[in-house]
Write an enzyme that holds these catalytic residues in place. Structure first.
Site, PDB file in Angstrom:
ATOM      1  N   SER A  68       0.805  -1.238   0.000  1.00  0.00           N
ATOM      2  CA  SER A  68       0.000   0.000   0.000  1.00  0.00           C
ATOM      3  C   SER A  68       0.827   1.273   0.000  1.00  0.00           C
ATOM      4  O   SER A  68       0.271   2.364  -0.093  1.00  0.00           O
ATOM      5  CB  SER A  68      -0.934   0.011   1.216  1.00  0.00           C
ATOM      6  OG  SER A  68      -1.961  -0.915   1.051  1.00  0.00           O
ATOM      7  N   LYS A  71       0.149   3.864  -2.681  1.00  0.00           N
ATOM      8  CA  LYS A  71      -0.860   4.918  -2.627  1.00  0.00           C
ATOM      9  C   LYS A  71      -0.241   6.314  -2.519  1.00  0.00           C
ATOM     10  O   LYS A  71      -0.924   7.310  -2.755  1.00  0.00           O
ATOM     11  CB  LYS A  71      -1.799   4.659  -1.451  1.00  0.00           C
ATOM     12  CG  LYS A  71      -2.664   3.422  -1.676  1.00  0.00           C
ATOM     13  CD  LYS A  71      -3.310   2.906  -0.435  1.00  0.00           C
ATOM     14  CE  LYS A  71      -4.062   1.600  -0.738  1.00  0.00           C
ATOM     15  NZ  LYS A  71      -4.466   0.891   0.463  1.00  0.00           N
ATOM     16  N   SER A 131      -5.864   3.806   4.495  1.00  0.00           N
ATOM     17  CA  SER A 131      -5.319   2.974   3.422  1.00  0.00           C
ATOM     18  C   SER A 131      -6.421   2.224   2.685  1.00  0.00           C
ATOM     19  O   SER A 131      -6.320   1.030   2.431  1.00  0.00           O
ATOM     20  CB  SER A 131      -4.281   1.987   3.986  1.00  0.00           C
ATOM     21  OG  SER A 131      -3.551   1.382   2.956  1.00  0.00           O
TER      22      SER A 131
END
Length: 654
Positions: A68, A71, A131
């Protein structure tokens, strides 16, 4: 064939990643007087954000799965679109069902629903604080129109940032064999994102409440970064943390890129592929992505201190100048400052500045800012920077001074002087001979010869002019022919392009019509599913409302009982305090009365002892004689006083 190549490359990448996990981690950079550390992760990196000075590096160029942390790039492209005016933070976006297609409930999500309307700013908070994977897809479609186009933009931006070891396959970081990056590249991406104030504000937010939308009540978001808040994972908070992002998948392990600011400088750490140990029951005993990041940041702040090795306002050197009427010297200073982190405390005696001039003497004219040399900054034997040295002021140039200086320089040589003297003698002798040899006839012959040469030159010039005109005419005809050919070719190409565009337009029309029919079919299916879900949602909300009302009634009843109990306890406490105060006042009154009685008895005893004294105390003779007896008088008075049981005061409670 293409699919086979893609699968083969994916297999090789996965194999390389697995092999790298088995290779021992690279050791940290060794610094004199600084104890080295080892980070329990497959890759780690520590750098000063302000100077790009690397303090710790462990497999930082090896490709790893970023999870993640991806991102950050999604947020960066979104904020850049906002900066270009294509979006606004307050722009409301309707969630498309296509953005939720690859999102599962077991992944990181805030449960956004198809048809829900939410602003770009709140999507960024969902993306970076909680997230949320679906927020990545929604923002990607808002920026680029569809997810594949956005992924292409991600890879293009990565190349622009110098992220040569990175390739993105999706905007959220869920596992894909063709989705990878390095610790170095993650830092480059993070540094660019930290230039946006909105990004810095969001990643440093521990808690955030997303306002209610058309399909949802308020959402309370808690940052997944345990260095910021201990709500999710207690015991890992780190003072000075200002961000930035976590990431974890089964293949990537547990990852964290973190930033902290202390003592005026900011450090960024990257930890990839950490493994969290568990006990016999499968419970996680330690979260290494946070503990190792804390250890890495603490090591950097503890063992390094900020130092200005070179100040841009420092005058370093003064060199002589020639060819100038106003200045004989020019001062040099560095074009920039050198601020770094040095091991331990800064020691000025370990600093070395090596100056290198382009020449020992500068020549005018000189403009302020002209580079006339370099300075190499060395601290504790390590070279930190090479900085240009530039002139502080302008230095004007004088041709006369330059001529005089050059002549003086040339004439200052004895051999040059002798050579000039010999040449002068030879010139004089030659001139005398030439003057004697030339006669009037010779001069007339030479004059006629020059006239003939002029006539011949004019003839050659006329012939050359005619040849040039003929060549220019031929060249003009050739250019006209080429122009006509180019015009004909462009017309043919325009016709071909027009035909091709017409064919492409027809194909696009057919394809769009097919897509429209498919979209309408999907919309009918989604509408039916949405209506079913809405009915279920209404039923669930009614049940929840009834349950909330029941719980509220019970809570109000409990609160009323607690209030009554508190009121009763308060009244009892007030009564008890009033009773204690009365007892204390009575006790104080008895003590004062007993003290008055004791003083009265003492005074009575003193009067009695004076009345029975056999000596005249006014005589100096008896004064010395009677001193021991007077000193013992109180003891006699005590002997004559009532017993201990009789002297006990009324307030003696023993």
């Amino acid at each position: 064939m293409k699919k086979t190549l893609i699968r083969a490359s994916s297999f090789l990448l996965t194999l390389s990643l697995l092999v790298s996990l088995l290779v021992p981690a690279a050791s940290a950079i060794n610094y004199e007087g600084v104890e080295s550390i080892t980070v329990d992760a497959t890759a780690a990196f520590l750098i000063d954000l302000d100077t790009d000075q690397v303090l710790y590096e462990q497999e930082a160029d090896q490709q790893r799965y970023p999870a993640s942390i991806t991102k950050i790039m999604t947020a960066l492209l979104t904020l850049e679109a906002v900066g270009r005016g294509e979006l606004d933070l307050s722009t409301e976006i309707t969630v498309d069902a296509a953005a939720l297609a690859d999102i599962t409930d077991d992944s990181s999500t805030v449960y956004l629903k198809a048809g829900e309307v939410i602003t770009v700013e709140n999507l960024l908070y969902c993306l970076l604080v909680s997230s949320a994977n679906e927020a990545s897809n929604i923002l990607a479609m808002a920026v680029a129109g569809d997810i594949p186009t956005f992924v292409e933009q991600m890879n293009q931006r990565a190349q622009e940032l110098g992220m040569t070891g990175t390739h993105f396959a999706n905007p959220h970081g869920l596992h894909d064999p063709d989705h990878y990056s390095t610790a170095w590249d993650i830092y480059r991406m993070t540094k660019q994102a930290m230039t946006h104030s909105t990004f810095r504000e969001i990643v440093s937010t521990a808690y955030y409440t997303v306002p209610a939308t058309n399909l949802s009540a308020e959402r309370d978001l808690i940052n997944t970064n345990a260095l910021l808040t201990s709500t999710k994972y207690p015991g890992y908070t780190y003072s000075g943390t200002i961000g930035v992002k976590t990431g974890s998948t089964g293949q990537a392990g547990f990852c964290l890129v973190a930033a902290a600011k202390k003592s005026g400088h900011t450090l960024v750490s990257v930890v990839l592929g950490a493994e969290n140990p568990t006990d016999s029951n499968g419970n996680v005993t330690q979260r290494k992505q946070f503990s190792e990041s804390r250890k890495l940041l603490d090591w950097g702040f503890t063992n390094f201190s900020a130092a200005t090795l070179l100040d841009a306002d420092t005058y370093l050197q003064e060199i002589p100048v020639r060819f100038s009427p106003s200045s004989s010297h020019v001062v040099l200073q560095p074009t920039r400052s050198v601020k770094v982190l040095v091991p331990g405390e800064y020691d000025a005696e370990r600093l070395e500045l090596r100056l290198k001039l382009n020449s020992d003497v500068a020549s005018a004219p000189i403009t302020k800012g002209d580079v006339l040399g370099t300075v190499t900054v060395i601290y504790a034997g390590e070279e930190y920077a090479v900085v240009d040295m530039a002139a502080v002021t302008d230095v004007s140039f004088s041709p006369f001074v330059a001529f005089v200086t050059s002549v003086n320089t040339v004439l200052g040589n004895i051999y040059v002087r002798l050579l000039l003297l010999v040449a002068l003698v030879l010139v004089v002798i030659g001139f005398i001979r030439r003057f004697q040899e030339h006669t009037k006839e010779e001069r007339r012959a030479k004059r006629q010869q020059r006239q003939q040469e002029k006539i011949a030159f004019r003839q050659r010039e006329a012939e050359a002019r005619q040849a040039d005109e003929a060549w220019a005419k031929q060249e003009k005809e050739a250019r006209e022919a080429r122009r006509k050919e180019d015009l004909l070719r462009r017309q043919q190409e325009a016709q071909e392009r027009q035909a091709k565009r017409a064919q492409e337009a027809q194909e696009r029309h057919i394809r769009r019509e097919q897509e429209r029919l498919e979209r309408e079919e999907r919309q009918r299916q989604l509408r039916a599913e949405r209506e079913a879900r809405q009915a279920q949602e209404r039923q669930r909300r009614q049940e929840e409302r009834a349950e909330r009302e029941r719980l509220a009634a019970e809570r109000r009843q409990r609160e009323e009982e607690e209030r009554r109990a508190r009121e009763a306890r308060r009244q009892e406490e007030q009564a008890r305090r009033r009773q204690e105060e009365r007892a204390e006042r009575e006790h104080q009154r008895r003590r004062e009365q007993a003290e008055r009685e004791r003083r009265q008895r003492q005074q009575e005893l003193d009067r009695r002892s004076q009345r029975h004294d056999p000596y005249d105390r006014r005589s100096s003779y008896y004064e010395d004689y009677d001193r021991p007896r007077r000193q013992s008088a109180p003891r006699d008075a005590r002997r004559g006083s009532p017993s201990g049981s009789q002297r006990r005061r009324p307030d003696d409670r023993r």
